[in-house]
Write a protein that holds these residues in place. Structure first.
Motif, PDB file in Angstrom:
ATOM      1  N   VAL A  68       0.844  -1.198   0.000  1.00 40.61           N
ATOM      2  CA  VAL A  68       0.000   0.000   0.000  1.00 40.61           C
ATOM      3  C   VAL A  68       0.872   1.238   0.000  1.00 40.61           C
ATOM      4  O   VAL A  68       1.816   1.352   0.791  1.00 40.61           O
ATOM      5  CB  VAL A  68      -0.938   0.019   1.228  1.00 40.61           C
ATOM      6  N   LEU A  69       0.539   2.156  -0.891  1.00 40.70           N
ATOM      7  CA  LEU A  69       1.165   3.475  -0.886  1.00 40.70           C
ATOM      8  C   LEU A  69       0.188   4.443  -0.233  1.00 40.70           C
ATOM      9  O   LEU A  69      -0.947   4.586  -0.695  1.00 40.70           O
ATOM     10  CB  LEU A  69       1.455   3.913  -2.333  1.00 40.70           C
ATOM     11  N   GLU A  70       0.622   5.065   0.850  1.00 45.43           N
ATOM     12  CA  GLU A  70      -0.209   6.093   1.487  1.00 45.43           C
ATOM     13  C   GLU A  70       0.411   7.450   1.191  1.00 45.43           C
ATOM     14  O   GLU A  70       1.634   7.623   1.317  1.00 45.43           O
ATOM     15  CB  GLU A  70      -0.289   5.874   3.004  1.00 45.43           C
ATOM     16  N   ALA A  83      -1.005  -0.927   8.387  1.00 39.17           N
ATOM     17  CA  ALA A  83       0.104  -1.815   8.763  1.00 39.17           C
ATOM     18  C   ALA A  83      -0.424  -3.173   9.219  1.00 39.17           C
ATOM     19  O   ALA A  83       0.241  -4.194   9.066  1.00 39.17           O
ATOM     20  CB  ALA A  83       0.930  -1.164   9.866  1.00 39.17           C
ATOM     21  N   LYS A  84      -1.631  -3.179   9.783  1.00 41.93           N
ATOM     22  CA  LYS A  84      -2.186  -4.452  10.295  1.00 41.93           C
ATOM     23  C   LYS A  84      -2.793  -5.309   9.193  1.00 41.93           C
ATOM     24  O   LYS A  84      -2.946  -6.509   9.362  1.00 41.93           O
ATOM     25  CB  LYS A  84      -3.250  -4.154  11.350  1.00 41.93           C
ATOM     26  N   VAL A  89       3.676  -1.319   3.675  1.00 41.61           N
ATOM     27  CA  VAL A  89       3.123   0.037   3.521  1.00 41.61           C
ATOM     28  C   VAL A  89       4.270   1.018   3.318  1.00 41.61           C
ATOM     29  O   VAL A  89       5.252   0.990   4.070  1.00 41.61           O
ATOM     30  CB  VAL A  89       2.332   0.482   4.784  1.00 41.61           C
ATOM     31  N   VAL A  90       4.153   1.861   2.294  1.00 45.61           N
ATOM     32  CA  VAL A  90       5.084   2.981   2.147  1.00 45.61           C
ATOM     33  C   VAL A  90       4.258   4.251   2.279  1.00 45.61           C
ATOM     34  O   VAL A  90       3.265   4.430   1.560  1.00 45.61           O
ATOM     35  CB  VAL A  90       5.817   2.954   0.791  1.00 45.61           C
ATOM     36  N   ALA A  91       4.636   5.115   3.220  1.00 44.61           N
ATOM     37  CA  ALA A  91       3.875   6.345   3.467  1.00 44.61           C
ATOM     38  C   ALA A  91       4.745   7.538   3.089  1.00 44.61           C
ATOM     39  O   ALA A  91       5.836   7.719   3.640  1.00 44.61           O
ATOM     40  CB  ALA A  91       3.475   6.414   4.936  1.00 44.61           C
ATOM     41  N   VAL A 111       6.333  -1.076   7.675  1.00 43.05           N
ATOM     42  CA  VAL A 111       6.040   0.318   7.288  1.00 43.05           C
ATOM     43  C   VAL A 111       7.332   1.065   6.992  1.00 43.05           C
ATOM     44  O   VAL A 111       8.279   1.009   7.781  1.00 43.05           O
ATOM     45  CB  VAL A 111       5.275   1.061   8.408  1.00 43.05           C
ATOM     46  N   GLN A 112       7.326   1.766   5.852  1.00 44.89           N
ATOM     47  CA  GLN A 112       8.483   2.606   5.492  1.00 44.89           C
ATOM     48  C   GLN A 112       7.976   4.042   5.315  1.00 44.89           C
ATOM     49  O   GLN A 112       6.970   4.259   4.625  1.00 44.89           O
ATOM     50  CB  GLN A 112       9.063   2.079   4.169  1.00 44.89           C
ATOM     51  N   ILE A 113       8.651   4.977   5.964  1.00 45.45           N
ATOM     52  CA  ILE A 113       8.254   6.385   5.845  1.00 45.45           C
ATOM     53  C   ILE A 113       9.218   7.068   4.870  1.00 45.45           C
ATOM     54  O   ILE A 113      10.436   6.928   5.013  1.00 45.45           O
ATOM     55  CB  ILE A 113       8.359   7.129   7.206  1.00 45.45           C
TER      56      ILE A 113
END
Ligand code: SAM
Length: 312
Positions: A68-70, A83-84, A89-91, A111-113
């Protein structure tokens, strides 16, 4: 709730949903600790109703297969839910002041910021680098100052892996993006959205679900990217040009709106419409995407645009 005793979001016996990052107390504590003030110019209205991130993620229909790209995680309340459910997830957050906050609120391995302006991200390259061949969904509570450019960029430049885009936008914008042909809300953008995706409004969100509270209500829209365009047209760019011109002066007949500015004579447009069984008085807002595609083909067959001669 303290940051280190977070629980997975569950409905309590009273129907309550728990997400610590949606609690006003937590948001205020983080703001005080990091001396963070909301930046209106960046569309910083953070969710403070825990049901909304939960319902956005459910509506997006993602599972652990998905990357998922946020866009715009803020302090991370939607990222926390993502994340769950998602494999990865990349935000992408533009505001450097939020990065240390996100590092504190999101201690998840998946998760990657990334600190960047989404509009500057090289989409195809970045998606491949972050997610490889995984199917990708975009899920976001979008900053309202830039909603339409972000949605259009995602739809028009959609890389292969991108399956769907589920985003919160202003309610009026949601209605325009998803408007059926012939409706008052239908505009050039509705037909463009329809060309690239199947779009629907999932649910409406009242303004008091955000801090600070915006002046308008919002809605969550899901776009499922089409594998194939819904219409055939020999020149898609020309079709979109006709749509833009037609809706640019939507109170005028299509013949006048397009004939005044475009490369086609009014008489030729009127003849083509009649050939399609449509009135020469029709306005753009009454036309479907497939009618625009057919009209484009007919106009390009016109004598001033002869088909290239076949070589013997
Ligand atoms: N996701 C959070 C939530 O739901 O509470 C925050 C959503 S807030 C409406 C929009 C977020 O997008 C803000 O954190 C803002 O800083 C960020 N943002 C604004 N412009 C951006 C851009 N061009 N690229 C990436 N993030 C952006």
């Amino acid at each position: 709730m303290a940051m280190d005793d977070r629980q997975p979001p569950v409905d309590g016996p009273d129907g309550a949903v728990h997400n610590p990052l949606c609690e006003r107390e937590t948001i205020n504590a983080l703001r005080r600790k990091h001396l963070f003030a909301f930046n209106k110019g960046l569309g910083q209205n953070f969710l403070c109703n825990p049901r909304i991130p939960r319902d956005i993620v459910r509506g997006a229909g993602i599972d652990e297969q998905f990357g998922v790209l946020e866009i715009g995680p803020g302090i991370g309340c939607l990222t926390y839910e993502l994340a769950k459910q998602a494999g990865q997830v990349v935000a992408v957050e533009i505001d450097a002041r939020l990065i240390p906050i996100l590092r504190e609120t999101l201690p998840f391995d998946n998760v990657q910021i990334v600190q960047a302006d989404f509009m500057e991200v090289a989409l195809h390259q970045a998606l491949f680098q972050w997610f490889g061949a995984r199917p990708v969904a975009v899920v976001a509570n979008l900053p309202y100052y830039i909603t339409t450019p972000i949605v259009m960029r995602l739809l028009e430049q959609a890389p292969m892996q991108l399956r769907s885009v589920t985003v919160m936008v202003q309610r009026e914008v949601a209605e325009r993006l998803c408007a059926p042909p012939g409706s008052d809300a239908c505009g050039a953008i509705s037909l463009t959205v329809d060309y690239y995706s199947k779009a629907r409004i999932l649910f409406k969100v009242p303004a008091d679900s955000f801090v600070p509270m915006p002046k308008v209500d919002s809605a969550v829209v899901r776009f499922d990217l089409r594998e194939h365009p819904p219409v055939d047209c020999r020149d898609v760019a020309e079709m979109f040009n006709l749509i833009k011109l037609g809706f640019g002066q939507r109170r005028k007949t299509l013949v006048n709106a397009v004939g005044n500015q475009g490369r086609f004579a009014k008489s030729r447009i009127a003849e083509s419409l009649e050939q399609m069984g449509l009135s020469r008085e029709i306005r753009a807002e009454r036309m479907t995407l497939s009618q625009f595609a057919r009209l484009t083909d007919l106009l390009l067959e016109a004598p001033e645009h002869p088909a290239p001669e076949r070589q013997p």
